[in-house]
Design a protein around this motif. Structure first.
Motif, mmCIF file in Angstrom:
data_model
loop_
_atom_site.group_PDB
_atom_site.id
_atom_site.type_symbol
_atom_site.label_atom_id
_atom_site.label_comp_id
_atom_site.label_asym_id
_atom_site.label_seq_id
_atom_site.Cartn_x
_atom_site.Cartn_y
_atom_site.Cartn_z
ATOM 1 N N ASP A 13 -17.482 24.412 56.731
ATOM 2 C CA ASP A 13 -16.984 24.059 58.066
ATOM 3 C C ASP A 13 -16.881 22.545 58.230
ATOM 4 O OD1 ASP A 13 -16.807 26.704 58.750
ATOM 5 O OD2 ASP A 13 -18.689 26.753 59.864
ATOM 6 N N LEU A 14 -17.897 21.829 57.753
ATOM 7 C CA LEU A 14 -17.901 20.371 57.853
ATOM 8 C C LEU A 14 -16.735 19.780 57.088
ATOM 9 C CD1 LEU A 14 -19.308 17.638 58.523
ATOM 10 C CD2 LEU A 14 -20.569 17.900 56.384
ATOM 11 N N ALA A 15 -16.507 20.276 55.874
ATOM 12 C CA ALA A 15 -15.422 19.755 55.049
ATOM 13 C C ALA A 15 -14.058 20.057 55.666
ATOM 14 C CB ALA A 15 -15.516 20.329 53.637
ATOM 15 N N VAL A 16 -13.891 21.278 56.187
ATOM 16 C CA VAL A 16 -12.629 21.639 56.837
ATOM 17 C C VAL A 16 -12.372 20.719 58.031
ATOM 18 C CG1 VAL A 16 -11.476 23.409 58.227
ATOM 19 C CG2 VAL A 16 -12.593 24.042 56.080
ATOM 20 N N LEU A 34 -5.331 15.014 46.599
ATOM 21 C CA LEU A 34 -6.727 15.085 47.017
ATOM 22 C C LEU A 34 -7.573 15.340 45.771
ATOM 23 C CD1 LEU A 34 -6.283 17.270 50.235
ATOM 24 C CD2 LEU A 34 -6.557 14.785 50.091
ATOM 25 N N VAL A 35 -8.325 14.348 45.338
ATOM 26 C CA VAL A 35 -9.089 14.417 44.094
ATOM 27 C C VAL A 35 -10.480 14.973 44.375
ATOM 28 C CG1 VAL A 35 -9.956 13.107 42.117
ATOM 29 C CG2 VAL A 35 -7.800 12.425 43.224
ATOM 30 N N GLU A 36 -10.811 16.081 43.734
ATOM 31 C CA GLU A 36 -12.075 16.762 44.005
ATOM 32 C C GLU A 36 -13.280 15.850 43.822
ATOM 33 O OE1 GLU A 36 -12.750 20.411 41.996
ATOM 34 O OE2 GLU A 36 -11.165 21.491 43.049
ATOM 35 N N GLU A 37 -13.281 15.097 42.719
ATOM 36 C CA GLU A 37 -14.438 14.243 42.431
ATOM 37 C C GLU A 37 -14.670 13.227 43.547
ATOM 38 O OE1 GLU A 37 -11.985 14.866 40.431
ATOM 39 O OE2 GLU A 37 -12.819 15.858 38.653
ATOM 40 N N GLN A 38 -13.584 12.660 44.055
ATOM 41 C CA GLN A 38 -13.707 11.677 45.140
ATOM 42 C C GLN A 38 -14.174 12.346 46.428
ATOM 43 O OE1 GLN A 38 -9.894 9.797 45.466
ATOM 44 N NE2 GLN A 38 -10.016 8.794 43.461
ATOM 45 N N LEU A 39 -13.659 13.544 46.701
ATOM 46 C CA LEU A 39 -14.007 14.234 47.946
ATOM 47 C C LEU A 39 -15.457 14.710 47.940
ATOM 48 C CD1 LEU A 39 -10.767 16.335 48.571
ATOM 49 C CD2 LEU A 39 -11.499 14.259 49.751
ATOM 50 N N THR A 40 -15.935 15.197 46.794
ATOM 51 C CA THR A 40 -17.331 15.649 46.751
ATOM 52 C C THR A 40 -18.276 14.478 47.002
ATOM 53 O OG1 THR A 40 -17.331 15.416 44.324
ATOM 54 C CG2 THR A 40 -16.939 17.616 45.223
ATOM 55 N N ARG A 41 -17.931 13.313 46.442
ATOM 56 C CA ARG A 41 -18.777 12.126 46.667
ATOM 57 C C ARG A 41 -18.705 11.679 48.121
ATOM 58 N NH1 ARG A 41 -16.675 10.321 41.679
ATOM 59 N NH2 ARG A 41 -15.248 8.901 42.751
ATOM 60 N N GLY A 44 -20.232 14.346 50.383
ATOM 61 C CA GLY A 44 -21.612 14.676 50.054
ATOM 62 C C GLY A 44 -21.848 16.159 49.874
ATOM 63 N N ILE A 45 -20.856 16.856 49.305
ATOM 64 C CA ILE A 45 -20.994 18.293 49.071
ATOM 65 C C ILE A 45 -20.621 18.607 47.625
ATOM 66 C CG2 ILE A 45 -20.502 18.887 51.474
ATOM 67 C CD1 ILE A 45 -17.688 19.642 50.646
ATOM 68 N N SER A 46 -20.954 19.820 47.197
ATOM 69 C CA SER A 46 -20.639 20.228 45.838
ATOM 70 C C SER A 46 -19.218 20.802 45.772
ATOM 71 C CB SER A 46 -21.648 21.276 45.347
ATOM 72 O OG SER A 46 -21.562 22.445 46.152
ATOM 73 N N ARG A 47 -18.794 21.149 44.561
ATOM 74 C CA ARG A 47 -17.420 21.626 44.382
ATOM 75 C C ARG A 47 -17.162 22.974 45.052
ATOM 76 N NH1 ARG A 47 -14.140 19.819 39.500
ATOM 77 N NH2 ARG A 47 -14.996 17.783 38.988
ATOM 78 N N ALA A 48 -18.175 23.862 45.050
ATOM 79 C CA ALA A 48 -17.942 25.213 45.583
ATOM 80 C C ALA A 48 -17.536 25.199 47.063
ATOM 81 C CB ALA A 48 -19.172 26.092 45.360
ATOM 82 N N PRO A 49 -18.318 24.559 47.965
ATOM 83 C CA PRO A 49 -17.878 24.522 49.366
ATOM 84 C C PRO A 49 -16.599 23.718 49.562
ATOM 85 C CG PRO A 49 -19.873 23.214 49.079
ATOM 86 C CD PRO A 49 -19.677 23.989 47.814
ATOM 87 N N LEU A 50 -16.384 22.674 48.734
ATOM 88 C CA LEU A 50 -15.147 21.896 48.852
ATOM 89 C C LEU A 50 -13.941 22.765 48.526
ATOM 90 C CD1 LEU A 50 -13.551 19.283 49.226
ATOM 91 C CD2 LEU A 50 -13.943 18.808 46.798
ATOM 92 N N ARG A 51 -14.034 23.527 47.446
ATOM 93 C CA ARG A 51 -12.900 24.372 47.055
ATOM 94 C C ARG A 51 -12.614 25.448 48.094
ATOM 95 N NH1 ARG A 51 -14.030 24.842 40.497
ATOM 96 N NH2 ARG A 51 -13.168 22.767 39.998
ATOM 97 N N GLU A 52 -13.674 25.993 48.712
ATOM 98 C CA GLU A 52 -13.472 26.973 49.780
ATOM 99 C C GLU A 52 -12.806 26.304 50.986
ATOM 100 O OE1 GLU A 52 -13.571 30.493 52.101
ATOM 101 O OE2 GLU A 52 -13.487 30.034 49.947
ATOM 102 N N ALA A 53 -13.217 25.077 51.302
ATOM 103 C CA ALA A 53 -12.599 24.338 52.410
ATOM 104 C C ALA A 53 -11.119 24.088 52.123
ATOM 105 C CB ALA A 53 -13.333 23.015 52.628
ATOM 106 N N LEU A 54 -10.799 23.707 50.894
ATOM 107 C CA LEU A 54 -9.404 23.452 50.524
ATOM 108 C C LEU A 54 -8.589 24.744 50.583
ATOM 109 C CD1 LEU A 54 -9.900 20.941 47.572
ATOM 110 C CD2 LEU A 54 -9.052 20.423 49.871
ATOM 111 N N ARG A 55 -9.212 25.870 50.232
ATOM 112 C CA ARG A 55 -8.516 27.152 50.324
ATOM 113 C C ARG A 55 -8.178 27.478 51.785
ATOM 114 N NH1 ARG A 55 -9.241 32.349 51.459
ATOM 115 N NH2 ARG A 55 -11.396 32.041 52.134
ATOM 116 N N ARG A 68 -1.399 22.966 37.797
ATOM 117 C CA ARG A 68 -1.739 21.939 36.803
ATOM 118 C C ARG A 68 -1.815 20.528 37.385
ATOM 119 N NH1 ARG A 68 1.820 25.292 34.697
ATOM 120 N NH2 ARG A 68 3.546 23.858 35.028
ATOM 121 N N ARG A 69 -1.681 20.391 38.692
ATOM 122 C CA ARG A 69 -1.728 19.056 39.297
ATOM 123 C C ARG A 69 -2.774 18.942 40.403
ATOM 124 N NH1 ARG A 69 4.122 16.857 40.689
ATOM 125 N NH2 ARG A 69 2.834 15.028 41.104
ATOM 126 N N GLY A 70 -3.421 20.055 40.729
ATOM 127 C CA GLY A 70 -4.473 20.001 41.733
ATOM 128 C C GLY A 70 -3.976 20.244 43.146
#
Length: 211
Positions: A13-16, A34-41, A44-55, A68-70
């Protein structure tokens, strides 16, 4: 739901919320990667909640996954924008024709008050959000929840299109003009005159959904 699931849900929810506000305020451009590595840093969240937020953001039409481009901020073609405005107009006209006599206008009046305060504060994102909430409240008076949900999803995508203008374009009109336009729309709704409501909506113009 366990504590870990609750924590993960709140992080999503926070990421969304954070990412949608950045996109709708024009802080990120359409098509920007939107680069995952930059967004997680940054978030301050891990990849799993970030990917769900992006979905979830992709479901809203605010981001898009490119093979193939993210992930990137969504883009709209001229045809996309024209078609979205046409859908918006059709939904508005159907909804206002269905507003019953004596409908409760409290949600519409509350949205207008939020718009006034956002305008006084000069917060463009809050103004844009308030305009969207006002129109959604008017359409909700028609009583069709599915139509209202579809209508808001269209407005969110149009707000994405206009977001860059919130940052790049100087205001041509007085900030209070948007409030006055919506006061006239509220007056038409209060009168229960469908033709007056449609006329007030049309007066917004094809490209003046946002201030």
């Amino acid at each position: 739901m366990g504590d870990e699931e609750l924590e993960s849900h709140s992080l999503v929810d926070l990421a969304v919320d954070r990412l949608s506000r950045e996109i709708l305020s024009g802080r990120t451009d359409p098509g920007e990667r939107l680069v995952e590595e930059q967004l997680t840093r940054r978030l301050g969240i891990s990849r799993a909640p970030l990917r769900e937020a992006l979905r979830l953001l992709a479901q809203q039409g605010l981001v898009e996954h490119i093979p193939r481009r993210g992930v990137r901020v969504a883009t709209l073609s001229d045809d996309d924008v024209r078609e979205l405005y046409e859908v918006r107009d059709v939904l508005e006209r159907h909804a206002v024709a269905s507003i019953p006599p004596g409908a409760d206008l409290s949600a519409v009046r509350a949205a207008l008050e939020v718009m006034r305060k956002a305008t006084e504060a000069g917060d463009r994102l809050a103004i844009a959000d308030a305009h969207r909430h006002f129109h959604v409240a008017v359409v909700a008076l028609g009583g069709n929840r599915q139509l209202s949900a579809l209508y808001e999803s269209v407005l969110v995508r149009l707000q994405l299109y206009m977001a860059v203008n919130l940052r790049r374009e100087a205001e041509v009109a007085e900030p209070s003009d948007g409030v006055h336009r919506h006061e006239r729309l509220l007056a038409a709704v209060a009168q229960g005159d469908t033709n007056a409501i449609v006329s007030a909506l049309s007066a917004h113009g094809a490209r003046t959904y946002l201030p």
